[in-house]
Write a protein that holds these residues in place. Sequence first.
Motif, PDB file in Angstrom:
ATOM      1  N   ALA A 103       0.642  -0.734  -0.287  1.00  0.00           N
ATOM      2  CA  ALA A 103       0.366  -0.042   0.795  1.00  0.00           C
ATOM      3  C   ALA A 103       1.135   1.281   0.304  1.00  0.00           C
ATOM      4  O   ALA A 103       2.517   0.912   0.049  1.00  0.00           O
ATOM      5  CB  ALA A 103      -0.937   0.130   0.859  1.00  0.00           C
ATOM      6  N   ARG A 104       0.803   1.599  -0.585  1.00  0.00           N
ATOM      7  CA  ARG A 104       1.336   3.987  -0.784  1.00  0.00           C
ATOM      8  C   ARG A 104       0.416   4.761   0.003  1.00  0.00           C
ATOM      9  O   ARG A 104      -1.063   5.005   0.499  1.00  0.00           O
ATOM     10  CB  ARG A 104       1.696   4.107  -2.183  1.00  0.00           C
ATOM     11  N   GLY A 105       1.125   4.846   0.926  1.00  0.00           N
ATOM     12  CA  GLY A 105       0.163   6.485   1.610  1.00  0.00           C
ATOM     13  C   GLY A 105      -0.247   7.604   1.096  1.00  0.00           C
ATOM     14  O   GLY A 105       0.808   8.556  -0.062  1.00  0.00           O
ATOM     15  N   LEU A 106      -0.912   8.575   0.980  1.00  0.00           N
ATOM     16  CA  LEU A 106      -1.231   9.573   0.337  1.00  0.00           C
ATOM     17  C   LEU A 106      -2.615  10.043   1.793  1.00  0.00           C
ATOM     18  O   LEU A 106      -2.927  10.203   2.155  1.00  0.00           O
ATOM     19  CB  LEU A 106      -2.010   9.083  -0.686  1.00  0.00           C
ATOM     20  N   ASP A 107      -1.943  11.611   1.815  1.00  0.00           N
ATOM     21  CA  ASP A 107      -1.834  12.922   2.591  1.00  0.00           C
ATOM     22  C   ASP A 107      -3.265  13.216   2.407  1.00  0.00           C
ATOM     23  O   ASP A 107      -3.700  13.873   0.999  1.00  0.00           O
ATOM     24  CB  ASP A 107      -1.211  14.106   3.148  1.00  0.00           C
ATOM     25  N   LEU A 108      -4.283  12.692   3.430  1.00  0.00           N
ATOM     26  CA  LEU A 108      -6.221  13.302   3.038  1.00  0.00           C
ATOM     27  C   LEU A 108      -6.250  13.841   4.238  1.00  0.00           C
ATOM     28  O   LEU A 108      -8.133  13.967   4.354  1.00  0.00           O
ATOM     29  CB  LEU A 108      -6.697  11.719   3.375  1.00  0.00           C
ATOM     30  N   SER A 109      -5.513  14.404   4.915  1.00  0.00           N
ATOM     31  CA  SER A 109      -6.229  15.169   6.591  1.00  0.00           C
ATOM     32  C   SER A 109      -6.410  16.261   6.435  1.00  0.00           C
ATOM     33  O   SER A 109      -7.467  16.562   7.147  1.00  0.00           O
ATOM     34  CB  SER A 109      -4.788  15.014   7.120  1.00  0.00           C
ATOM     35  N   TRP A 118      -1.247   6.422   9.665  1.00  0.00           N
ATOM     36  CA  TRP A 118      -0.491   6.572   9.185  1.00  0.00           C
ATOM     37  C   TRP A 118      -0.221   5.143   8.463  1.00  0.00           C
ATOM     38  O   TRP A 118      -0.748   4.377   8.674  1.00  0.00           O
ATOM     39  CB  TRP A 118       0.866   6.732  10.431  1.00  0.00           C
ATOM     40  N   LEU A 119       0.968   5.007   7.748  1.00  0.00           N
ATOM     41  CA  LEU A 119       1.160   3.460   6.981  1.00  0.00           C
ATOM     42  C   LEU A 119       2.930   3.385   7.630  1.00  0.00           C
ATOM     43  O   LEU A 119       3.587   3.843   6.477  1.00  0.00           O
ATOM     44  CB  LEU A 119       1.128   3.481   5.516  1.00  0.00           C
ATOM     45  N   GLY A 123       3.862  -1.643   5.281  1.00  0.00           N
ATOM     46  CA  GLY A 123       2.614  -2.023   5.677  1.00  0.00           C
ATOM     47  C   GLY A 123       1.623  -1.673   6.640  1.00  0.00           C
ATOM     48  O   GLY A 123       0.373  -2.627   6.867  1.00  0.00           O
ATOM     49  N   ARG A 124       1.763  -1.822   7.663  1.00  0.00           N
ATOM     50  CA  ARG A 124       1.038  -1.602   9.354  1.00  0.00           C
ATOM     51  C   ARG A 124       0.582  -0.132   8.788  1.00  0.00           C
ATOM     52  O   ARG A 124       1.021   0.407   8.326  1.00  0.00           O
ATOM     53  CB  ARG A 124       2.093  -1.676  10.619  1.00  0.00           C
ATOM     54  N   LEU A 125      -0.757  -0.066   9.240  1.00  0.00           N
ATOM     55  CA  LEU A 125      -1.588   0.601   9.126  1.00  0.00           C
ATOM     56  C   LEU A 125      -1.962   1.237  10.403  1.00  0.00           C
ATOM     57  O   LEU A 125      -3.228   0.213  11.360  1.00  0.00           O
ATOM     58  CB  LEU A 125      -3.383   0.905   8.156  1.00  0.00           C
TER      59      LEU A 125
END
Length: 128
Positions: A103-109, A118-119, A123-125
């Motif tokens: 998975a890739r993180g994307l800032d949607l805050s 956090w990712l 791979g831990r979410l």
Amino acid sequence: MTGALDPRTPVSDLERVSAELRRINDRLDLLEAPSGTSAFRSVEKLTALVNDIQTALNEYNATRWTNAQIEQRIYAIIGSILAGNVTIGGQLNVLGTVTMLGARGLDLSSASNRVTAWLAGDGRLGHT
């Protein structure tokens, strides 16, 4: 009536009848008691019944699934269901760690109705 009672002791007719009935009862008990052959056959029949019950139990146990087999089957079914795409129609609550490999993180805050999460690189979410 036959003379089992002492003739010197005066006995009423009712006592004589009572004594005779006791003797008849004793004779019937002897006649109705099982003979050695009857007792032996009873033991033989009971032994056969016990053996039949044990045979039935052995047959049942031979075809019964063990707890380990049941668990293995459940895990196989769940694993086959979850091996493909999983769709959840409602809310998903996870009390442990969620791992999302690749998975890739994307800032949607800054997006509305979103929370910060956090990712990790493994791979831990998580939610903060």
